[in-house]
Design a protein around this motif. Sequence first.
Motif, PDB file in Angstrom:
ATOM      1  N   MET A 289       0.827  -1.204   0.000  1.00 36.75           N
ATOM      2  CA  MET A 289       0.000   0.000   0.000  1.00 36.75           C
ATOM      3  C   MET A 289       0.860   1.253   0.000  1.00 36.75           C
ATOM      4  O   MET A 289       0.338   2.368  -0.048  1.00 36.75           O
ATOM      5  CB  MET A 289      -0.954   0.023   1.190  1.00 36.75           C
ATOM      6  CG  MET A 289      -2.269  -0.659   0.850  1.00 36.75           C
ATOM      7  SD  MET A 289      -3.561  -0.403   2.062  1.00 36.75           S
ATOM      8  CE  MET A 289      -4.084   1.250   1.711  1.00 36.75           C
ATOM      9  N   ASP A 290       2.182   1.082   0.055  1.00 36.37           N
ATOM     10  CA  ASP A 290       3.073   2.236  -0.038  1.00 36.37           C
ATOM     11  C   ASP A 290       2.831   2.956  -1.351  1.00 36.37           C
ATOM     12  O   ASP A 290       2.472   2.339  -2.359  1.00 36.37           O
ATOM     13  CB  ASP A 290       4.535   1.804   0.016  1.00 36.37           C
ATOM     14  CG  ASP A 290       5.011   1.493   1.419  1.00 36.37           C
ATOM     15  OD1 ASP A 290       4.231   1.653   2.372  1.00 36.37           O
ATOM     16  OD2 ASP A 290       6.180   1.102   1.567  1.00 36.37           O
ATOM     17  N   GLY A 291       3.082   4.255  -1.362  1.00 41.02           N
ATOM     18  CA  GLY A 291       2.978   5.027  -2.586  1.00 41.02           C
ATOM     19  C   GLY A 291       4.234   4.876  -3.433  1.00 41.02           C
ATOM     20  O   GLY A 291       5.339   4.784  -2.894  1.00 41.02           O
TER      21      GLY A 291
ATOM     22  N   LYS B 219       0.684   6.993  -5.728  1.00 40.70           N
ATOM     23  CA  LYS B 219      -0.472   6.130  -5.473  1.00 40.70           C
ATOM     24  C   LYS B 219      -0.029   4.802  -4.869  1.00 40.70           C
ATOM     25  O   LYS B 219       1.095   4.348  -5.091  1.00 40.70           O
ATOM     26  CB  LYS B 219      -1.244   5.883  -6.762  1.00 40.70           C
ATOM     27  CG  LYS B 219      -1.926   7.135  -7.289  1.00 40.70           C
ATOM     28  CD  LYS B 219      -2.708   6.856  -8.540  1.00 40.70           C
ATOM     29  CE  LYS B 219      -3.349   8.137  -9.068  1.00 40.70           C
ATOM     30  NZ  LYS B 219      -3.978   7.910 -10.370  1.00 40.70           N
ATOM     31  N   PRO B 220      -0.926   4.149  -4.111  1.00 36.45           N
ATOM     32  CA  PRO B 220      -0.594   2.831  -3.559  1.00 36.45           C
ATOM     33  C   PRO B 220      -0.234   1.854  -4.679  1.00 36.45           C
ATOM     34  O   PRO B 220      -0.862   1.851  -5.746  1.00 36.45           O
ATOM     35  CB  PRO B 220      -1.874   2.399  -2.847  1.00 36.45           C
ATOM     36  CG  PRO B 220      -2.599   3.673  -2.559  1.00 36.45           C
ATOM     37  CD  PRO B 220      -2.261   4.593  -3.704  1.00 36.45           C
TER      38      PRO B 220
ATOM     39  N   THR C 286      -2.128  -4.504   1.830  1.00 34.85           N
ATOM     40  CA  THR C 286      -3.409  -4.093   1.252  1.00 34.85           C
ATOM     41  C   THR C 286      -4.521  -5.012   1.732  1.00 34.85           C
ATOM     42  O   THR C 286      -5.583  -4.549   2.168  1.00 34.85           O
ATOM     43  CB  THR C 286      -3.350  -4.095  -0.292  1.00 34.85           C
ATOM     44  OG1 THR C 286      -2.357  -3.158  -0.713  1.00 34.85           O
ATOM     45  CG2 THR C 286      -4.690  -3.733  -0.899  1.00 34.85           C
TER      46      THR C 286
ATOM     47  N   TYR D  78      -5.171  -4.302   5.498  1.00 32.54           N
ATOM     48  CA  TYR D  78      -5.912  -3.053   5.712  1.00 32.54           C
ATOM     49  C   TYR D  78      -7.356  -3.200   5.276  1.00 32.54           C
ATOM     50  O   TYR D  78      -8.283  -2.816   5.989  1.00 32.54           O
ATOM     51  CB  TYR D  78      -5.262  -1.884   4.959  1.00 32.54           C
ATOM     52  CG  TYR D  78      -4.082  -1.275   5.668  1.00 32.54           C
ATOM     53  CD1 TYR D  78      -4.253  -0.495   6.814  1.00 32.54           C
ATOM     54  CD2 TYR D  78      -2.791  -1.459   5.191  1.00 32.54           C
ATOM     55  CE1 TYR D  78      -3.172   0.073   7.461  1.00 32.54           C
ATOM     56  CE2 TYR D  78      -1.702  -0.889   5.828  1.00 32.54           C
ATOM     57  CZ  TYR D  78      -1.894  -0.124   6.961  1.00 32.54           C
ATOM     58  OH  TYR D  78      -0.832   0.433   7.607  1.00 32.54           O
TER      59      TYR D  78
ATOM     60  N   MET E  75      -0.436   7.257   7.302  1.00 30.85           N
ATOM     61  CA  MET E  75      -0.332   7.915   6.004  1.00 30.85           C
ATOM     62  C   MET E  75      -1.656   7.706   5.269  1.00 30.85           C
ATOM     63  O   MET E  75      -1.837   6.699   4.588  1.00 30.85           O
ATOM     64  CB  MET E  75       0.850   7.357   5.227  1.00 30.85           C
ATOM     65  CG  MET E  75       2.169   7.704   5.903  1.00 30.85           C
ATOM     66  SD  MET E  75       3.626   6.860   5.261  1.00 30.85           S
ATOM     67  CE  MET E  75       3.537   7.133   3.533  1.00 30.85           C
TER      68      MET E  75
ATOM     69  N   ILE F  71      -4.731   8.059   2.569  1.00 24.51           N
ATOM     70  CA  ILE F  71      -4.802   8.123   1.113  1.00 24.51           C
ATOM     71  C   ILE F  71      -5.850   9.170   0.752  1.00 24.51           C
ATOM     72  O   ILE F  71      -6.980   9.125   1.241  1.00 24.51           O
ATOM     73  CB  ILE F  71      -5.165   6.749   0.521  1.00 24.51           C
ATOM     74  CG1 ILE F  71      -4.085   5.727   0.874  1.00 24.51           C
ATOM     75  CG2 ILE F  71      -5.344   6.848  -0.993  1.00 24.51           C
ATOM     76  CD1 ILE F  71      -4.427   4.303   0.501  1.00 24.51           C
ATOM     77  N   SER F  72      -5.465  10.125  -0.096  1.00 22.34           N
ATOM     78  CA  SER F  72      -6.369  11.188  -0.507  1.00 22.34           C
ATOM     79  C   SER F  72      -7.562  10.613  -1.263  1.00 22.34           C
ATOM     80  O   SER F  72      -7.393   9.884  -2.242  1.00 22.34           O
ATOM     81  CB  SER F  72      -5.639  12.189  -1.403  1.00 22.34           C
ATOM     82  OG  SER F  72      -6.556  13.073  -2.013  1.00 22.34           O
TER      83      SER F  72
ATOM     84  N   VAL G 132      -0.982   8.522  -1.675  1.00 21.71           N
ATOM     85  CA  VAL G 132      -0.643   8.321  -0.269  1.00 21.71           C
ATOM     86  C   VAL G 132      -0.056   9.640   0.234  1.00 21.71           C
ATOM     87  O   VAL G 132       0.956  10.110  -0.288  1.00 21.71           O
ATOM     88  CB  VAL G 132       0.368   7.174  -0.079  1.00 21.71           C
ATOM     89  CG1 VAL G 132       0.745   7.037   1.388  1.00 21.71           C
ATOM     90  CG2 VAL G 132      -0.200   5.861  -0.620  1.00 21.71           C
TER      91      VAL G 132
ATOM     92  N   GLN H 266       1.882  12.146   2.505  1.00 22.36           N
ATOM     93  CA  GLN H 266       2.966  12.213   3.488  1.00 22.36           C
ATOM     94  C   GLN H 266       2.949  13.621   4.068  1.00 22.36           C
ATOM     95  O   GLN H 266       3.780  14.463   3.730  1.00 22.36           O
ATOM     96  CB  GLN H 266       4.295  11.874   2.824  1.00 22.36           C
ATOM     97  CG  GLN H 266       4.303  10.436   2.352  1.00 22.36           C
ATOM     98  CD  GLN H 266       5.677  10.006   1.890  1.00 22.36           C
ATOM     99  OE1 GLN H 266       6.697  10.418   2.406  1.00 22.36           O
ATOM    100  NE2 GLN H 266       5.691   9.150   0.889  1.00 22.36           N
TER     101      GLN H 266
END
Length: 168
Positions: free
Chosen positions: A47-49, A69-70, A109, A112, A151, A153-154, A160, A162
């Motif tokens: 899920m990191d950007g 984005k993830p 992912t 979550y 972090m 997510i918009s 993601v 920061q």
Amino acid sequence: FETGYGPSGLPHIGTFQEVFRTTLVRRAYETLTGGAPTRLVAFSDDMDGLRKVPDNVPNPDMLRTHLGKPLTQIPDPFGKFESFAHHNNAMLRAFLDQFGFDYEFVSSTERYQSGAFDEALRGVLRNYQAILDIMLPTLRAERAATYSPVMPISAKSGVVLQVPVEVV
């Protein structure tokens, strides 16, 4: 035992050594404890950007449009899997399987989305300021300016974020 992996690029020798080193510690523990049962979790931070476009993958222009984005929300530049993360996770698993590693693969992912982390996230938010009080003095000024233990997510851009959280 757990080892982490960020699938923002193709698995490589560094990825291998993370799992190998953890396996060595695991085996030492089993020996020292007379065979206590253990398991190895290979955790994918999928899920990191995406921070930058790797130079060894196709379709770099397409990937550039998804920066931030993830990884599980970015199309697979190879066109074989559901996402860039799914492609790299599959490659990692094949790589580890080729060498006979005994591991359990876990996707952030999936965790979550299933709610498995919900209570831990609530705990982080309940203790948000205490965490900042510990973490901020350990960070360089530029990182401290945007640090947050979560972090989000918009909802608008899908990126993601920061950024420091202003309302908990």
